[in-house]
Design an enzyme around this catalytic site. Structure first.
Site, short mmCIF file in Angstrom:
data_model
loop_
_atom_site.label_atom_id
_atom_site.label_comp_id
_atom_site.label_asym_id
_atom_site.label_seq_id
_atom_site.Cartn_x
_atom_site.Cartn_y
_atom_site.Cartn_z
N GLU A 1 1.01 -0.87 -0.38
CA GLU A 1 0.60 0.04 0.19
C GLU A 1 1.18 1.38 0.07
O GLU A 1 2.03 1.48 0.55
CB GLU A 1 -1.37 0.30 1.29
CG GLU A 1 -2.14 -1.58 1.31
CD GLU A 1 -3.42 -0.97 2.26
OE1 GLU A 1 -4.38 -1.16 1.64
OE2 GLU A 1 -2.47 -1.25 3.44
N CYS B 1 3.56 8.66 1.24
CA CYS B 1 4.33 7.31 2.80
C CYS B 1 4.16 6.40 1.80
O CYS B 1 3.69 5.60 0.60
CB CYS B 1 3.22 7.42 3.40
SG CYS B 1 3.51 6.17 4.40
N CYS C 1 6.22 -7.29 7.52
CA CYS C 1 7.04 -6.53 7.96
C CYS C 1 8.07 -7.23 9.15
O CYS C 1 7.39 -7.77 9.62
CB CYS C 1 6.88 -5.50 9.39
SG CYS C 1 8.01 -4.32 9.50
N CYS D 1 5.92 -4.22 16.05
CA CYS D 1 5.56 -3.34 17.28
C CYS D 1 4.51 -3.79 16.99
O CYS D 1 3.48 -4.20 16.58
CB CYS D 1 5.82 -2.62 15.70
SG CYS D 1 7.85 -1.75 15.68
N CYS E 1 0.72 -1.90 15.71
CA CYS E 1 1.22 -1.80 14.60
C CYS E 1 0.27 -2.55 13.50
O CYS E 1 0.61 -3.30 13.56
CB CYS E 1 2.69 -1.30 14.08
SG CYS E 1 2.53 -1.06 12.42
N CYS F 1 -1.16 6.00 9.86
CA CYS F 1 -0.33 5.30 10.36
C CYS F 1 -0.30 4.16 11.53
O CYS F 1 -1.50 4.20 11.90
CB CYS F 1 0.49 6.47 11.51
SG CYS F 1 0.88 7.83 11.19
N1 SAH Z 1 8.74 0.64 10.32
C1 SAH Z 1 9.38 2.25 10.76
C2 SAH Z 1 8.13 3.24 9.12
C3 SAH Z 1 6.84 2.76 9.75
S1 SAH Z 1 6.31 4.52 9.71
C4 SAH Z 1 9.08 2.30 11.81
O1 SAH Z 1 8.78 2.25 12.48
O2 SAH Z 1 9.52 3.35 11.77
C5 SAH Z 1 5.00 3.86 10.63
C6 SAH Z 1 5.11 5.05 12.15
O3 SAH Z 1 3.79 4.89 12.95
C7 SAH Z 1 6.53 4.38 13.08
O4 SAH Z 1 6.44 5.85 13.01
C8 SAH Z 1 4.69 3.75 13.66
O5 SAH Z 1 5.53 3.00 14.79
C9 SAH Z 1 4.19 4.14 13.68
N2 SAH Z 1 2.69 3.36 13.82
C10 SAH Z 1 2.76 2.31 13.56
N3 SAH Z 1 1.61 1.88 13.75
C11 SAH Z 1 0.24 2.86 14.72
C12 SAH Z 1 -0.78 2.45 15.25
N4 SAH Z 1 -1.52 1.77 14.87
N5 SAH Z 1 -1.36 4.10 15.52
C13 SAH Z 1 -0.14 5.20 15.46
N6 SAH Z 1 1.11 5.31 14.87
C14 SAH Z 1 1.41 4.32 14.63
#
Ligand code: SAH
Length: 379
Positions: A117, A130, A137, A141, A144, A366
């Site tokens: 996406e 983006c 991945c 996390c 996420c 995000c």
């Molecule tokens: N793997 C990289 C790129 C992803 S960026 C990283 O971790 O930085 C996407 C951003 O959104 C990251 O800061 C991630 O931690 C955050 N994110 C992931 N899931 C989210 C959620 N459910 N709500 C808000 N932010 C989230």
């Protein structure tokens, strides 16, 4: 793949090879995603003069040509020959969705296979694309959505650059020299961890930054990492883009849980790498991303500790209200606690904007991205 990354992968990660790596006899060469020197090599191997590579580059990345027939400076015979040996493959658009706030999300089938996406977040007179860096991945996390999906494969440069080409096509922002563009910025914040696919990301971003092509300046590109410390310095030295770091917690015990990569590279090591990030200074600050999770990481004491931890680093803090997804084990902090948190950080002298969620209605915010086929299967 870089050997030291091997220990990051979890059970179920597949690491398939992209289609383009499979040696198929008589397969045409996709010119999209080749570096300038690789393109020159192809041109020479076809018996064409070297300067043709510069022309082709201009057609693909400056004019947005989708077909060799459009390349009118090349001569009919040359075009015909290119048609036989080469191709220009963009990702296929499987589905396109437009949010009520004008955020746009594409589900793409990139040339290397699988589904990814890509999201465009427009502002009034600019906007950020983006871009995804992996199918799935490996990092898991806990907050996420992409992290609940196994890693399927690394994207190759054709897949990564292709996401930008599709967006430029959609907003008709060719040629690259056209003045102010809506597609002004890039954030490497889509699916995947960009520093675990370093070589492909580096090559793709160099294509995207090339002044004779797409020409997005490194100042307008931000790469976000969950904290893969071993490659942060090289990211600054060899790509030179802005860095965002997904910090999300101020204590190792909590960060170990929500960003499991922390068990390998704890907060202290991560912040040391930030302190020495090449090119970090006041005009070019590191962004710390901090997802606001109710009763997990959102107290005023957490905010104070955050300021203590990052003191001395040219930084800003981006507070991200947690975006929920089906089955998510967290809740978003209340508006009041987000505001209190922001005030503490702000009073300590750091800019601390709260990221307004965009595209939530189409699961484009995000941490909500996930390949659609996998989403359906889980349902
Ligand atoms: N793997 C990289 C790129 C992803 S960026 C990283 O971790 O930085 C996407 C951003 O959104 C990251 O800061 C991630 O931690 C955050 N994110 C992931 N899931 C989210 C959620 N459910 N709500 C808000 N932010 C989230």
């Amino acid at each position: 793949m870089i050997a030291e990354t091997a220990s990051i992968f979890k059970k179920g990660d597949m690491i398939l090879k992209p289609h383009s790596d499979l040696s198929v006899k008589n397969k045409k060469i996709n010119l999209i995603g080749l570096s300038r020197s690789e393109l020159e090599a192809v041109v020479l191997s076809l018996g064409l003069k070297k300067f043709r590579a510069k022309q082709i580059w201009h057609w693909i990345y400056h004019r947005g040509a989708r077909d060799f027939d459009e390349m009118t400076s090349l001569g009919k015979q040359t075009r015909a020959e290119l048609q036989v040996k080469c191709e220009l493959i963009r990702p296929k658009v499987v589905r396109e969705q437009l949010s009520k706030d004008a955020t746009r999300k594409w589900l793409l089938n990139p040339p290397g296979g699988g589904e990814i996406e890509t999201v465009f977040i427009p502002e009034e007179d600019r906007g950020a694309l983006c871009i995804s860096s992996q199918v799935g991945c490996a990092l898991s996390c806990k907050f996420c959505h992409t992290g609940t999906q196994p890693l399927i494969r690394n994207l190759v440069p054709a897949d990564i650059v292709g996401q930008m080409l599709i967006a430029r096509d959609t907003y008709r922002e060719w040629p690259s020299s056209q003045g102010r563009k809506l597609l002004s910025n890039i954030v490497m914040m889509g699916m995947g961890e960009p520093l675990l696919n370093f070589e492909n990301i580096k090559k793709a971003l160099h294509i995207i930054m090339d002044p004779e092509g797409i020409a997005v300046s490194k100042r307008r590109i931000t790469l976000s990492t969950a904290g893969y410390v071993p490659l942060m310095k090289r990211c600054g030295d060899e790509i030179g883009v802005n860095l965002a770091v997904s910090l999300h917690a101020v204590r190792d015990d909590i960060r170990d849980e929500i960003v499991p990569l922390n068990r390998k590279f704890p907060i202290k090591e991560l912040l040391n790498a930030c302190r020495s990030y090449p090119g970090a200074h006041n005009a070019r600050r590191i962004t710390f991303e901090y997802v606001m999770l109710k009763d997990v990481n959102d107290s005023e004491a957490d905010a104070k500790e955050l300021c203590r931890l990052i003191s001395g680093i040219p930084a800003k803090v981006n507070l991200i209200p947690f975006n929920s997804w089906p089955g998510a084990p967290f809740e978003c902090s209340s508006e009041k606690s987000i505001q209190k948190f922001a005030n503490v950080v702000n009073n300590a002298g750091y800019s601390s904007p709260v990221r307004r969620p965009r595209g939530r209605d189409i699961l484009a915010a995000c941490g909500q991205l996930k390949s659609d086929t996998i989403r359906k299967k889980l349902r």
